[in-house]
Design a protein around this motif. Sequence first.
Motif, PDB file in Angstrom:
ATOM      1  N   ALA A  18       0.747  -1.142  -0.196  1.00  0.00           N
ATOM      2  CA  ALA A  18       0.031   0.180   0.213  1.00  0.00           C
ATOM      3  C   ALA A  18       0.744   1.323   0.179  1.00  0.00           C
ATOM      4  N   ALA A  19       2.065   1.067   0.561  1.00  0.00           N
ATOM      5  CA  ALA A  19       2.948   2.359   0.776  1.00  0.00           C
ATOM      6  C   ALA A  19       3.522   3.069  -0.696  1.00  0.00           C
ATOM      7  N   ALA A  20       3.301   2.020  -1.767  1.00  0.00           N
ATOM      8  CA  ALA A  20       3.909   2.464  -2.965  1.00  0.00           C
ATOM      9  C   ALA A  20       2.977   3.320  -3.655  1.00  0.00           C
ATOM     10  N   GLY A  21       1.891   3.564  -3.185  1.00  0.00           N
ATOM     11  CA  GLY A  21       1.062   4.737  -3.781  1.00  0.00           C
ATOM     12  C   GLY A  21      -0.120   4.166  -4.885  1.00  0.00           C
ATOM     13  N   LEU A  22      -0.458   5.031  -5.237  1.00  0.00           N
ATOM     14  CA  LEU A  22      -1.678   4.848  -6.520  1.00  0.00           C
ATOM     15  C   LEU A  22      -1.356   5.723  -7.738  1.00  0.00           C
ATOM     16  N   SER A  23      -1.379   5.292  -8.944  1.00  0.00           N
ATOM     17  CA  SER A  23      -1.303   5.964 -10.049  1.00  0.00           C
ATOM     18  C   SER A  23      -2.534   5.878 -10.893  1.00  0.00           C
ATOM     19  N   ILE A  24      -3.023   6.891 -11.099  1.00  0.00           N
ATOM     20  CA  ILE A  24      -4.372   6.955 -11.712  1.00  0.00           C
ATOM     21  C   ILE A  24      -4.181   7.519 -13.273  1.00  0.00           C
ATOM     22  N   VAL A  25      -4.221   6.405 -14.173  1.00  0.00           N
ATOM     23  CA  VAL A  25      -3.890   6.640 -15.605  1.00  0.00           C
ATOM     24  C   VAL A  25      -5.248   7.059 -16.376  1.00  0.00           C
ATOM     25  N   VAL A  26      -5.462   8.075 -17.201  1.00  0.00           N
ATOM     26  CA  VAL A  26      -6.517   8.680 -17.951  1.00  0.00           C
ATOM     27  C   VAL A  26      -6.143   8.702 -19.212  1.00  0.00           C
ATOM     28  N   PRO A  27      -6.611   7.969 -20.247  1.00  0.00           N
ATOM     29  CA  PRO A  27      -6.401   8.005 -21.545  1.00  0.00           C
ATOM     30  C   PRO A  27      -7.089   9.241 -22.152  1.00  0.00           C
ATOM     31  N   LEU A  28      -6.922   9.871 -22.959  1.00  0.00           N
ATOM     32  CA  LEU A  28      -7.544  11.148 -23.437  1.00  0.00           C
ATOM     33  C   LEU A  28      -7.484  11.298 -24.855  1.00  0.00           C
ATOM     34  N   PHE A  29      -8.595  11.512 -25.468  1.00  0.00           N
ATOM     35  CA  PHE A  29      -8.523  11.628 -26.885  1.00  0.00           C
ATOM     36  C   PHE A  29      -9.663  12.953 -27.277  1.00  0.00           C
ATOM     37  N   ASN A  30      -9.304  14.090 -27.427  1.00  0.00           N
ATOM     38  CA  ASN A  30     -10.091  15.212 -27.660  1.00  0.00           C
ATOM     39  C   ASN A  30     -11.022  15.398 -26.579  1.00  0.00           C
ATOM     40  N   GLU A  31     -10.373  15.676 -25.479  1.00  0.00           N
ATOM     41  CA  GLU A  31     -11.457  15.863 -24.014  1.00  0.00           C
ATOM     42  C   GLU A  31     -10.973  17.335 -23.568  1.00  0.00           C
ATOM     43  N   ALA A  32     -10.767  18.233 -24.443  1.00  0.00           N
ATOM     44  CA  ALA A  32     -10.490  19.544 -23.993  1.00  0.00           C
ATOM     45  C   ALA A  32     -11.434  20.210 -23.369  1.00  0.00           C
ATOM     46  N   ALA A  33     -12.691  20.151 -23.625  1.00  0.00           N
ATOM     47  CA  ALA A  33     -13.936  20.821 -23.315  1.00  0.00           C
ATOM     48  C   ALA A  33     -14.107  20.556 -21.697  1.00  0.00           C
ATOM     49  N   GLY A  34     -14.016  19.187 -21.464  1.00  0.00           N
ATOM     50  CA  GLY A  34     -14.362  18.847 -20.239  1.00  0.00           C
ATOM     51  C   GLY A  34     -13.075  18.281 -19.054  1.00  0.00           C
ATOM     52  N   LEU A  35     -11.884  18.769 -19.792  1.00  0.00           N
ATOM     53  CA  LEU A  35     -10.645  18.131 -19.090  1.00  0.00           C
ATOM     54  C   LEU A  35     -10.480  18.919 -17.757  1.00  0.00           C
ATOM     55  N   VAL A  36     -11.008  20.419 -17.660  1.00  0.00           N
ATOM     56  CA  VAL A  36     -10.501  21.131 -16.227  1.00  0.00           C
ATOM     57  C   VAL A  36     -11.516  20.664 -15.313  1.00  0.00           C
ATOM     58  N   PRO A  37     -12.796  20.572 -15.359  1.00  0.00           N
ATOM     59  CA  PRO A  37     -13.712  20.093 -14.290  1.00  0.00           C
ATOM     60  C   PRO A  37     -13.461  18.624 -14.003  1.00  0.00           C
ATOM     61  N   PHE A  38     -13.023  18.042 -14.896  1.00  0.00           N
ATOM     62  CA  PHE A  38     -12.788  16.617 -14.593  1.00  0.00           C
ATOM     63  C   PHE A  38     -11.562  16.379 -13.695  1.00  0.00           C
ATOM     64  N   HIS A  39     -10.510  17.135 -14.205  1.00  0.00           N
ATOM     65  CA  HIS A  39      -9.298  17.037 -13.185  1.00  0.00           C
ATOM     66  C   HIS A  39      -9.538  17.656 -11.805  1.00  0.00           C
ATOM     67  N   ALA A  40     -10.502  18.728 -11.485  1.00  0.00           N
ATOM     68  CA  ALA A  40     -10.776  19.206 -10.335  1.00  0.00           C
ATOM     69  C   ALA A  40     -11.488  17.851  -9.479  1.00  0.00           C
ATOM     70  N   ARG A  41     -12.242  17.080 -10.179  1.00  0.00           N
ATOM     71  CA  ARG A  41     -12.829  15.861  -9.379  1.00  0.00           C
ATOM     72  C   ARG A  41     -11.828  14.879  -9.132  1.00  0.00           C
ATOM     73  N   LEU A  42     -10.904  14.782  -9.849  1.00  0.00           N
ATOM     74  CA  LEU A  42      -9.987  13.822  -9.744  1.00  0.00           C
ATOM     75  C   LEU A  42      -8.957  14.291  -8.487  1.00  0.00           C
ATOM     76  N   ALA A  43      -8.780  15.569  -8.577  1.00  0.00           N
ATOM     77  CA  ALA A  43      -7.817  16.076  -7.427  1.00  0.00           C
ATOM     78  C   ALA A  43      -8.411  15.989  -6.192  1.00  0.00           C
ATOM     79  N   GLU A  44      -9.781  16.037  -6.002  1.00  0.00           N
ATOM     80  CA  GLU A  44     -10.633  16.015  -4.898  1.00  0.00           C
ATOM     81  C   GLU A  44     -10.247  14.730  -4.302  1.00  0.00           C
ATOM     82  N   CYS A  45     -10.547  13.866  -5.163  1.00  0.00           N
ATOM     83  CA  CYS A  45     -10.505  12.253  -4.961  1.00  0.00           C
ATOM     84  C   CYS A  45      -9.131  11.899  -4.513  1.00  0.00           C
ATOM     85  N   GLY A  46      -8.046  12.479  -5.018  1.00  0.00           N
ATOM     86  CA  GLY A  46      -6.760  12.168  -4.496  1.00  0.00           C
ATOM     87  C   GLY A  46      -6.489  12.948  -3.035  1.00  0.00           C
TER      88      GLY A  46
END
Length: 344
Positions: A18-46
Amino acid sequence: MVAPSSERSTTPIPATDAAAGLSIVVPLFNEAAGLVPFHARLAECGRALREKRGLKCEIVYVDDGSTDSTRVIANQLPAARMDIQVVSLSRNFGKEAALLAGLDYARFGAVLFIDGDGQHPPALIDTLVGHWLDDGYDVVFTAKEHRADESVGRRLGIKAFYSLINWGARQKIPEDASDFRLLSPRAAAALRQLPERNRFFKGLASWIGFRQKRVDYRPDERMHGNTSWNLRALIALSVEALTSFTIAPLRLASLLGSLLAAGALVFGGWMLVEAVVHERTVPGYYSLIISLMVIGGVQLLMIGIMGEYLGKILSEIKARPPYFVAEHSVRDAASAEQSRTAAE
């Protein structure tokens, strides 16, 4: 620039750490319009995972050759409480290659895959992590609760796909499973050891075994635009998955040939009985034409199936890298916090 290591590891698979941590992998293809709010949600989860469990997290965005400003926006996202990697592929290699790139560049032991269109709910990440850390599961995958909102044709096609790909398989792929899943450190290490270049992650993640847990979910609405997975793309993905992961189509072709041969034998026996016993002349024109068309169609089908597998063999023999990386950047959360404090 290619993957961090062109050779797959053959070292023993480590136990869950567990101490090794967690890498959250997000594949993206033409997601510019929704990337900022999506990142905010991921950051809150982190942030919540770090405060609740003391779990270090990072986000690995993999831009799969987007034609919009996805890469630019991804490189401008704030590294608040979580490190951010942005891996920009040299062109569009497909989602499977993007997932592999994220797996290769992940720096922590456990890896979680989640789509960047917002349909995979980030709020569910805490549940997946809980099944890993608290219950000891190595692969925690999600699946749709139902497909009532989809057409009958699509549902039948999906059921036929899973029936065919699981036909004769020792390790079944769970029906309706999605790419939204968490791999423990040893499961992620096992997945890295698989050498093939034509990959089907849903199948491989099931094939490696270990303790696996299913979590049902309801997809959220897309944050913007429409899905690029139309009927043609889904059929292409299905063919790619089947020929990359299973020999079921070859078995089906053999079964079809056997049935055709048995039917021809029965038809020939019937004509013999009619001619010898009943002394009747059996009309042959129409039956001959139909038989030739059926045999020709089945032969072409079998040749096409064999051609797909020969193409996969050729691709593996060429041993071309599954992807190339054009740009790679890393933003450290601690450095970003120090810069922000100094600016204040």
